[in-house]
Motif scaffolding. Structure first.
Motif, PDB file in Angstrom:
ATOM      1  N   LEU A  80      -3.066  -7.069   7.770  1.00  0.00           N
ATOM      2  CA  LEU A  80      -2.576  -6.738   9.178  1.00  0.00           C
ATOM      3  C   LEU A  80      -2.549  -8.189   9.832  1.00  0.00           C
ATOM      4  O   LEU A  80      -1.566  -8.580  10.677  1.00  0.00           O
ATOM      5  CB  LEU A  80      -3.526  -5.767  10.176  1.00  0.00           C
ATOM      6  CG  LEU A  80      -3.651  -4.483   9.760  1.00  0.00           C
ATOM      7  CD1 LEU A  80      -4.742  -3.706  10.488  1.00  0.00           C
ATOM      8  CD2 LEU A  80      -2.290  -3.620   9.773  1.00  0.00           C
ATOM      9  N   ALA A 131      -2.853  -3.227  15.272  1.00  0.00           N
ATOM     10  CA  ALA A 131      -2.995  -1.657  15.012  1.00  0.00           C
ATOM     11  C   ALA A 131      -3.714  -0.752  15.884  1.00  0.00           C
ATOM     12  O   ALA A 131      -4.708  -1.326  16.780  1.00  0.00           O
ATOM     13  CB  ALA A 131      -3.925  -1.636  13.751  1.00  0.00           C
ATOM     14  N   TRP A 166      -5.870   2.609  16.562  1.00  0.00           N
ATOM     15  CA  TRP A 166      -6.385   3.468  15.597  1.00  0.00           C
ATOM     16  C   TRP A 166      -6.628   4.661  15.862  1.00  0.00           C
ATOM     17  O   TRP A 166      -6.981   4.873  17.163  1.00  0.00           O
ATOM     18  CB  TRP A 166      -7.947   2.901  15.133  1.00  0.00           C
ATOM     19  CG  TRP A 166      -8.000   1.305  14.776  1.00  0.00           C
ATOM     20  CD1 TRP A 166      -7.961   0.449  15.567  1.00  0.00           C
ATOM     21  CD2 TRP A 166      -7.700   0.909  13.790  1.00  0.00           C
ATOM     22  NE1 TRP A 166      -7.695  -0.935  15.096  1.00  0.00           N
ATOM     23  CE2 TRP A 166      -7.624  -0.677  13.535  1.00  0.00           C
ATOM     24  CE3 TRP A 166      -6.991   1.539  12.283  1.00  0.00           C
ATOM     25  CZ2 TRP A 166      -7.185  -1.284  12.266  1.00  0.00           C
ATOM     26  CZ3 TRP A 166      -7.034   0.603  11.200  1.00  0.00           C
ATOM     27  CH2 TRP A 166      -6.886  -0.630  11.160  1.00  0.00           C
ATOM     28  N   THR A 208      -0.010   6.314   8.272  1.00  0.00           N
ATOM     29  CA  THR A 208       0.500   5.108   9.015  1.00  0.00           C
ATOM     30  C   THR A 208       1.816   5.560   9.905  1.00  0.00           C
ATOM     31  O   THR A 208       2.642   6.183   9.057  1.00  0.00           O
ATOM     32  CB  THR A 208       0.693   3.624   8.355  1.00  0.00           C
ATOM     33  OG1 THR A 208       1.857   3.880   7.341  1.00  0.00           O
ATOM     34  CG2 THR A 208      -0.394   3.208   7.572  1.00  0.00           C
ATOM     35  N   ILE A 218      -2.348   3.528  12.702  1.00  0.00           N
ATOM     36  CA  ILE A 218      -3.021   3.883  11.711  1.00  0.00           C
ATOM     37  C   ILE A 218      -3.934   5.166  11.822  1.00  0.00           C
ATOM     38  O   ILE A 218      -4.767   5.259  12.705  1.00  0.00           O
ATOM     39  CB  ILE A 218      -3.640   2.990  11.069  1.00  0.00           C
ATOM     40  CG1 ILE A 218      -2.682   1.759  10.873  1.00  0.00           C
ATOM     41  CG2 ILE A 218      -4.373   3.230  10.055  1.00  0.00           C
ATOM     42  CD1 ILE A 218      -3.255   0.348  10.265  1.00  0.00           C
TER      43      ILE A 218
END
Length: 276
Positions: A208, A215, A217, A239, A249
């Protein structure tokens, strides 16, 4: 990650244009169908939850233009058995496009959906009545900015059905994807060739960072995002593209079994990737 409320909103947007023209009794008699890009394109599609801009102060406005046929910048000409529709404003309000096409006697509704890279120039949803025609085609020409992208749609002169098309367009700064590929590892997407699914989350952080990606989460509850610290020792279950420079993700507490993934899905994800 197909979220039904968001899909309904997309359907309602196309249907609104149709509802203004058709009386209720006739509408009930029509047989219509929705075609999702998951069934009609090779890459698949997800309508993501939480539509709207993600940019901060200073980002350009992302709302539609006024409902004015002139703002749609539509031209129509007849050529070689087709109506050739040129749309020089992919940011126009769909109603403005509908009105502009209506002036030429065309019963075609076109709108453009901010989409992740692999879905740009693809059909992400459509509506048609009996009499529809799969000969409808289009091209998407990118310019220096989204505002100047040019789309040309070709509709047969003998077309008799009603048609609504949602075409994926590029996003502007500050927009998130309203239509996203089913995996951020597919060709054209931010994690293509990264091979992160099934790995421990702490192991993919260098990837990443290297790709300059932020990202989000996500855990099992829809719409629930958690801090990285909560899932650092969890596993990547899936993803999805979220916005330029951002991926969503899915974190799972146990290593997922990826053996059930279809060979076609794996082939698409690894298309164009270096081989060992």
């Amino acid at each position: 990650m197909t979220q039904i409320p968001a899909l309904d909103r997309l359907g309602d947007t196309l249907e609104q244009a149709i509802a203004r023209q058709q009386a209720a009794p006739r509408r009930r008699r029509r047989r219509t169908r929705w075609l999702l890009a998951a069934a009609t394109t090779a890459v698949g599609v997800a309508i993501v939850l939480g539509l709207g801009p993600t940019g901060g102060p200073g980002s350009p406005p992302v709302g539609p233009l006024r409902v004015d046929p002139a703002s749609a910048k539509v031209t129509v000409r007849k050529t070689a058995g087709f109506y050739e529709i040129r749309l020089a404003n992919v940011l126009a309000d769909p109603e403005a496009i509908r009105q502009a096409l209506g002036r030429h006697g065309l019963n075609v509704k076109i709108q453009f959906i901010p989409s992740s890279p692999s879905l740009v120039d693809k059909e992400v949803a459509s509506y048609e009545t009996p009499g529809g025609d799969d000969r409808v085609r289009w091209t998407y020409r990118q310019a220096s900015s989204v505002e100047h992208d040019l789309v040309t749609v070709r509709v047969p002169l003998d077309y008799r059905g009603e048609l609504g098309i949602a075409i994926g367009r590029r996003v502007r700064p500050g927009e998130q994807y309203q239509s996203a590929a089913t995996s951020a590892q597919l060709p054209g997407e931010a994690l293509h060739c990264a091979d992160v699914e099934g790995k421990r989350i702490r192991e993919i952080l260098p990837v990443l960072k290297q790709r300059h990606l932020r990202a989000r989460w996500h855990v099992s509850d829809p719409g629930a995002f958690v801090p990285l610290e909560q899932v650092l020792d969890w596993w990547v279950g899936g993803t999805s593209p979220w916005a330029p420079g951002e991926v969503m993700i899915s974190a799972v507490p146990e290593q997922p079994d990826l053996s059930g993934l279809s060979p076609d899905h794996l082939t698409r994800m690894r298309q164009g990737c270096p081989t060992d």
